[in-house]
Design a protein around this motif. Structure first.
Motif, PDB file in Angstrom:
ATOM      1  N   MET A   1      16.332  -8.926 -11.270  1.00  0.00           N
ATOM      2  CA  MET A   1      15.956  -8.557  -9.994  1.00  0.00           C
ATOM      3  C   MET A   1      14.678  -7.657 -10.167  1.00  0.00           C
ATOM      4  N   THR A   2      14.648  -6.693 -10.835  1.00  0.00           N
ATOM      5  CA  THR A   2      13.496  -5.716 -10.813  1.00  0.00           C
ATOM      6  C   THR A   2      12.274  -6.572 -11.452  1.00  0.00           C
ATOM      7  N   ALA A   3      12.616  -7.679 -12.043  1.00  0.00           N
ATOM      8  CA  ALA A   3      11.365  -8.400 -12.571  1.00  0.00           C
ATOM      9  C   ALA A   3      10.620  -9.157 -11.331  1.00  0.00           C
ATOM     10  N   VAL A   4      11.496  -9.309 -10.103  1.00  0.00           N
ATOM     11  CA  VAL A   4      10.868  -9.884  -9.001  1.00  0.00           C
ATOM     12  C   VAL A   4      10.149  -8.699  -8.182  1.00  0.00           C
ATOM     13  N   VAL A   5      11.201  -7.728  -7.927  1.00  0.00           N
ATOM     14  CA  VAL A   5      10.797  -6.741  -6.900  1.00  0.00           C
ATOM     15  C   VAL A   5       9.476  -5.870  -7.195  1.00  0.00           C
ATOM     16  N   ALA A   6       9.826  -5.632  -8.603  1.00  0.00           N
ATOM     17  CA  ALA A   6       8.467  -4.681  -9.314  1.00  0.00           C
ATOM     18  C   ALA A   6       7.212  -5.045  -8.988  1.00  0.00           C
ATOM     19  N   PRO A   7       6.783  -6.385  -9.430  1.00  0.00           N
ATOM     20  CA  PRO A   7       5.252  -6.714  -9.028  1.00  0.00           C
ATOM     21  C   PRO A   7       5.151  -6.909  -7.563  1.00  0.00           C
ATOM     22  N   ILE A   8       6.118  -7.242  -6.827  1.00  0.00           N
ATOM     23  CA  ILE A   8       5.827  -7.089  -5.340  1.00  0.00           C
ATOM     24  C   ILE A   8       5.480  -6.024  -4.902  1.00  0.00           C
ATOM     25  N   VAL A   9       6.437  -4.788  -5.060  1.00  0.00           N
ATOM     26  CA  VAL A   9       5.957  -3.416  -4.624  1.00  0.00           C
ATOM     27  C   VAL A   9       4.681  -2.987  -5.293  1.00  0.00           C
ATOM     28  N   LEU A  10       4.441  -3.298  -6.359  1.00  0.00           N
ATOM     29  CA  LEU A  10       3.109  -2.708  -7.195  1.00  0.00           C
ATOM     30  C   LEU A  10       1.978  -3.479  -6.099  1.00  0.00           C
ATOM     31  N   GLY A  11       2.090  -4.907  -5.917  1.00  0.00           N
ATOM     32  CA  GLY A  11       1.077  -5.793  -5.411  1.00  0.00           C
ATOM     33  C   GLY A  11       0.906  -5.085  -3.746  1.00  0.00           C
ATOM     34  N   ALA A  12       2.088  -4.593  -3.147  1.00  0.00           N
ATOM     35  CA  ALA A  12       1.864  -4.253  -1.976  1.00  0.00           C
ATOM     36  C   ALA A  12       1.316  -2.842  -1.734  1.00  0.00           C
ATOM     37  N   ALA A  13       1.545  -2.176  -2.953  1.00  0.00           N
ATOM     38  CA  ALA A  13       0.943  -0.610  -3.142  1.00  0.00           C
ATOM     39  C   ALA A  13      -0.519  -0.757  -3.498  1.00  0.00           C
ATOM     40  N   VAL A  14      -0.959  -1.767  -4.034  1.00  0.00           N
ATOM     41  CA  VAL A  14      -2.370  -1.866  -4.239  1.00  0.00           C
ATOM     42  C   VAL A  14      -3.226  -2.233  -3.164  1.00  0.00           C
ATOM     43  N   VAL A  15      -2.721  -3.192  -2.528  1.00  0.00           N
ATOM     44  CA  VAL A  15      -3.067  -3.822  -1.171  1.00  0.00           C
ATOM     45  C   VAL A  15      -3.325  -2.782  -0.266  1.00  0.00           C
ATOM     46  N   GLY A  16      -2.249  -1.792  -0.258  1.00  0.00           N
ATOM     47  CA  GLY A  16      -2.167  -0.659   0.641  1.00  0.00           C
ATOM     48  C   GLY A  16      -3.404   0.267   0.456  1.00  0.00           C
ATOM     49  N   LEU A  17      -3.453   0.816  -0.976  1.00  0.00           N
ATOM     50  CA  LEU A  17      -4.472   1.707  -1.332  1.00  0.00           C
ATOM     51  C   LEU A  17      -5.897   0.884  -1.093  1.00  0.00           C
ATOM     52  N   TRP A  18      -6.176  -0.247  -1.418  1.00  0.00           N
ATOM     53  CA  TRP A  18      -7.366  -0.767  -1.250  1.00  0.00           C
ATOM     54  C   TRP A  18      -7.741  -0.642   0.202  1.00  0.00           C
ATOM     55  N   GLU A  19      -6.986  -1.015   1.259  1.00  0.00           N
ATOM     56  CA  GLU A  19      -7.183  -0.995   2.726  1.00  0.00           C
ATOM     57  C   GLU A  19      -7.954   0.479   2.898  1.00  0.00           C
ATOM     58  N   LEU A  20      -6.936   1.533   2.678  1.00  0.00           N
ATOM     59  CA  LEU A  20      -7.107   2.901   2.798  1.00  0.00           C
ATOM     60  C   LEU A  20      -8.469   3.174   2.128  1.00  0.00           C
ATOM     61  N   PHE A  21      -8.772   3.000   0.999  1.00  0.00           N
ATOM     62  CA  PHE A  21      -9.954   3.343   0.136  1.00  0.00           C
ATOM     63  C   PHE A  21     -11.290   2.704   0.771  1.00  0.00           C
ATOM     64  N   VAL A  22     -11.033   1.261   1.317  1.00  0.00           N
ATOM     65  CA  VAL A  22     -12.015   0.875   2.121  1.00  0.00           C
ATOM     66  C   VAL A  22     -12.631   1.445   3.506  1.00  0.00           C
TER      67      VAL A  22
END
Ligand SMILES: Nc1ncnc2c1ncn2[C@@H]1O[C@H](COP(=O)(O)OP(=O)(O)O)[C@@H](O)[C@H]1O
Ligand SMILES: [Mg+2]
Lengths: 299, 301
Positions: A1-22
């Motif tokens: 379960m975490t194998a699927v959830v973890a990368p999705i959460v991480l991906g979402a976080a990265v996109v969020g930070l990217w947006e904020l940063f820009v």
């Protein structure tokens, strides 16, 4: 379960930070567009993206299949005879050392300007190497106990190949296949930077970047990533289906995943970075632009 | 696959099966090794003399163990008998046939120290391998695999993958595989070497029972003295390199499961004395001592 959830959460976080940063730093689009801008372009050009993805995907698929078959056959030949192994081994190593992508302009001039053949050839050549090397290694990997067992049973070479050698090499073949599947997409996209018909993802990325449509270029890059991930997943699924004994519960089965031939790890990293530079024409963008490839490759 | 039809399996006939107590003296030995030397070349020009002047005769139905310090050539001797190695000098005959012929006629089954299972085949698939190689029909293979799984106590594991089994279970599968074609000769190379003591003793008892039920001739390589004594009719003690057989020690343990029709031939194995009883009698300790002294006399281990 975490194998699927973890990368999705991480991906979402990265996109969020990217947006904020820009947004926060007011970064210029040619340096790094915001994810929201890329997404808007993705939706607006969706039909065009789909067409381009189809073209590039088909090139990658055809090249992948041809490369797979050739790599497999060469490995079988190499496993059968020492002489062939002695000849094919060094040739394959030499082929791995040259950046195959560099051949793309030359191959393009050999065929008509609208032909898809040169790009598919580039893909096939890129795919050939990991499939050949890994499969050949797998075919050589028969344990002495199993060899003696088959001899004690007076098994002929056919039975030996069918019952011991080929099934034993299957995991190695799939290691090569997984590597090759990611390389195939990279090669198919990058080969388009060097001319030929301008209808695939690579061509669209190049022309969007050349006309300062940076978010649009990124939207095509995202599409290429998605194809890469899809192909990688399909390769993984095929492996899962073909080697049922390796997913059977115990950790013992898992530990035995054969290591990929290490030299290959370096090959894909250099190819897109090298090819991206002339395409985007803007030096600072190069490093960032290669990042998504890295992500899709490691899956 | 093979053109030679294997001779009728004498599996359940006792050693002296002749009419009206004919002397068993004329019968063909199961294994006959005459003057075998095995020399391996060594990288750099030298050579290893692994076996030197080996003579050994094993009677049909007999259980013989090869024991000796590691590197003394036990595995090499077993490989020579199984025609997995051609000896530098000397002659090997198995049931009267030259060793290569015997191998091609599927006279023996073999199990090694590593189980050597094919990990991409299920447990049943592994046991069926010898039969499949020789073109036995699927239905018959399935049937035979089921019998053998029953025999080695793994009836519930037919569909498992080798990686899902413990070392002891894998070894039992390897033994079942060696028995698949009802071989007249079983060659075992330290089959229990990697097992813990408890499992090991259980496996030994099982092997004694299997031998009792099938009447196969067995050559067992081991480095465990109690194991050799518990299982064997005779123990061949080997010296360190160059490997020779220095002594052949007869072991007679009253009440032990022997070949079919001998000592322990109660109608059911249930009323045979337990393995522990066999291991606790004075004759057992005496034989252990004899083997130990023979090993010591052979040289440092
Ligand atoms: N194929 C081979 N090539 C070279 N030397 C070998 C080979 N097989 C065995 N030997 C050597 O022969 C000797 C006996 O080996 P082996 O029969 O495996 O001993 P054991 O089974 O008693 O431990 C050892 O010194 C070993 O190194
Ligand atoms: Mg050995």
């Amino acid at each position: 379960m975490t194998a699927v959830v973890a990368p999705i959460v991480l991906g979402a976080a990265v996109v969020g930070l990217w947006e904020l940063f820009v947004k926060a730093n007011d970064i210029k689009p040619y340096l790094l567009p915001a994810p929201s801008a890329i997404w808007a372009q993705f939706r607006r050009s969706f039909d065009l993206i789909l067409d381009a993805a189809w073209v590039t995907g088909l090139n990658a698929l055809v090249g992948l299949l041809v490369g797979l078959v050739l790599g497999l056959l060469a490995a079988l030949v190499a496993a059968r005879s020492r002489i062939a192994d002695g000849m094919l081994g060094p040739i394959a190593a030499a082929m791995n050392a040259i950046p195959i992508i560099a051949l793309a302009p030359l191959l393009n001039t050999m065929f008509s300007a609208t032909s898809s053949v040169p790009r598919r050839m580039v893909v096939a050549i890129v795919v050939f190497f990991p499939v050949f090397v890994n499969t050949a290694r797998g075919l050589r990997q028969v344990s002495p106990v199993q060899r003696e067992l088959m001899r004690s049973l007076n098994a002929g070479p056919g039975a030996f190949a069918r019952m011991v050698q080929l099934p034993g090499a299957l995991p190695y073949f799939f290691t090569g296949f997984r590597l090759a599947s990611s390389l195939a997409i990279i090669a198919a996209v990058v080969a388009e930077y060097f001319g030929g018909r301008q209808n695939g993802l690579g061509s669209r990325i190049a022309s969007a970047a050349a006309s300062s449509g940076y978010p649009r270029a990124w939207a095509f890059v995202i599409a290429a990533c998605l194809i890469g991930i899809l192909v990688y997943l399909v390769a993984g699924l095929l492996e899962w289906l073909a080697t049922p004994w390796r997913r059977a519960g115990s950790a013992a089965g898992r530990r035995r995943r054969p290591p990929a031939v290490p030299a290959l790890a370096a090959a894909p990293a250099t190819a897109p970075a090298m090819a991206m530079a002339p395409a985007t024409g803007v030096a600072p963008a190069t490093d960032d632009a290669s990042a998504p490839w890295t992500a899709s490759r490691d899956g | 696959m093979t053109s030679t039809t294997p001779p009728p399996v004498p599996a359940l006939s006792p050693t002296a099966a002749g009419p009206a107590g004919a002397p068993p003296a004329v019968e063909v030995p199961a294994v006959e090794v005459r003057g075998v030397d095995q020399v391996f070349p060594v990288a750099g020009g030298g050579q290893t003399v692994a076996l030197s002047g080996i003579d050994l005769t094993v009677a049909p139905g007999e259980f013989v163990s090869l024991i000796g310090p590691s590197g003394c050539g036990k595995s090499t001797l077993l490989r020579v008998v199984g025609d997995l190695l051609t000896p530098t000098r000397g002659e090997v005959r198995v049931f009267g046939q030259e060793a290569g012929e015997a191998r091609r006629a599927q006279t023996y089954g073999i199990a090694f120290q590593q189980a050597g299972l094919l990990e991409w085949r299920t447990v049943a698939g592994n046991i069926e391998l010898p039969l499949q190689v020789h073109g036995v029909k699927k239905k018959e293979r399935r049937e035979r695999a089921r019998e053998l799984l029953e025999l080695v106590g793994l009836a519930d594991f037919a569909g498992h993958w080798p990686a899902q089994l413990s070392g002891g279970m894998q070894q039992r599968v390897a033994i079942a595989r060696a028995l698949a074609e009802r071989p007249r000769l079983l060659l075992l190379d330290e089959p229990f070497g990697a097992l813990d003591e408890m499992t090991r003793e259980r496996m030994q008892a099982e092997l004694a029972r299997i031998r009792h039920e099938t009447g196969t001739t067995v050559i067992l390589v081991t480095h465990s003295i109690p194991e050799a004594v518990f299982l064997s009719d005779r123990v061949a003690v080997m010296s360190p390199r160059p490997g020779r057989i220095t002594q052949l020690i007869e072991v007679d343990l009253p009440g032990r499961l022997g070949p079919p029709g001998e000592s322990g031939d109660a109608p059911s194995t249930d009323d045979a004395p337990s393995a522990d009883d066999v291991r606790e009698q004075a004759a057992f300790f005496a034989a252990v001592t004899a083997v130990r002294e023979a090993l010591r006399a052979g040289g440092p281990t």
